[in-house]
Scaffold this motif. Sequence first.
Motif, short mmCIF file in Angstrom:
data_model
loop_
_atom_site.label_atom_id
_atom_site.label_comp_id
_atom_site.label_asym_id
_atom_site.label_seq_id
_atom_site.Cartn_x
_atom_site.Cartn_y
_atom_site.Cartn_z
N ALA A 23 86.13 61.73 -16.45
CA ALA A 23 86.23 61.31 -17.85
C ALA A 23 85.17 62.56 -18.49
O ALA A 23 85.63 62.81 -19.68
N VAL A 24 83.97 62.68 -18.16
CA VAL A 24 83.07 63.64 -18.73
C VAL A 24 83.65 65.02 -18.96
O VAL A 24 83.46 65.94 -19.83
N LEU A 25 84.09 65.42 -17.87
CA LEU A 25 84.69 66.69 -17.46
C LEU A 25 85.99 66.66 -18.59
O LEU A 25 86.39 67.89 -19.22
N ALA A 26 86.94 65.96 -18.61
CA ALA A 26 88.01 65.91 -19.50
C ALA A 26 87.60 65.92 -20.87
O ALA A 26 88.24 66.52 -21.89
N LEU A 27 86.45 65.07 -21.40
CA LEU A 27 85.91 65.13 -22.68
C LEU A 27 85.32 66.56 -23.12
O LEU A 27 85.93 66.90 -24.16
#
Length: 287
Positions: free
Chosen positions: A97-101
């Motif tokens: 999720a952090v990478l996608a954000l």
Amino acid sequence: MLREKLDLYLDLIRWNRPAGWLLLLWPSLSALWVAAHGFPGWHLLAVFTLGTILMRSAGCCVNDVADRDFDKHVKRTAQRPVTAGRIGVKEALVLGAVLALAAFALVLTTNAATIAWSFVALAIAIAYPFAKRFVSMPQAVLGVAFSFGIPMAFAAVESRVPLLAWVLLLGNLFWVLAYDTEYAMVDRDDDLKIGIKTSAITLGRADVAVVMLCYAAYLVIWAAALAGEKLGAFFALGLLAAAGQAAWHWSLIRDRTREGCFRAFRLNHWVGFAVFAGIVLGYATRS
């Protein structure tokens, strides 16, 4: 401990195996050059390069969580961090999720059309890991996911997605079918035992022939789609270089050995690079 955790995260996102994000990168950058009729500018080049790396890394996190019960039965994937229990499911999803954000933050620096299409791209990327449970050829779903940088590139440059973008996406989908079927051929024996669906299993003994037809379809569609751009001899040479590599891959996969099929898959990014280089040089030298 911090160093060990970092190493696990890097292993999870396949940091030491860049072939995956290169397979995503070359068609996206090719589309940027076509949409801009040449160099698209440093901003878009940085957004799509970094965004590709981040989204591929996020995709690895989701994929490994979705496949953790399957991967432990496959020789090649049994030691992946989530499957082996070295990284927890929630932890992997948070990292994804952090990478996608972070990738979405890059998209926010473009325009409304690109932002809108990024949600479609995200939905397809999330859906792919579960496709192999229901679809006989989940590689087709991956083909759409791995090709969606093309319409996003056109949206970033033109604020719209013309027909040309969808034609290039169709051509690229055939390339993904080719190399991901080679990938599936590596694990065919294990996949048959655990009951998941792949193109290698669905195609049976037609696998090699279909892979070669997919390579041909990819190159023919891109050649026809870009004929009006008048990219000249360099583009033709790029296509010939890609076709030569595809012919070499036939020699690697024709006996269906794990080693040969995996080598063909790992080297596929050079096929995409050959086409990209032909496009870049074609625009650079076009009168």
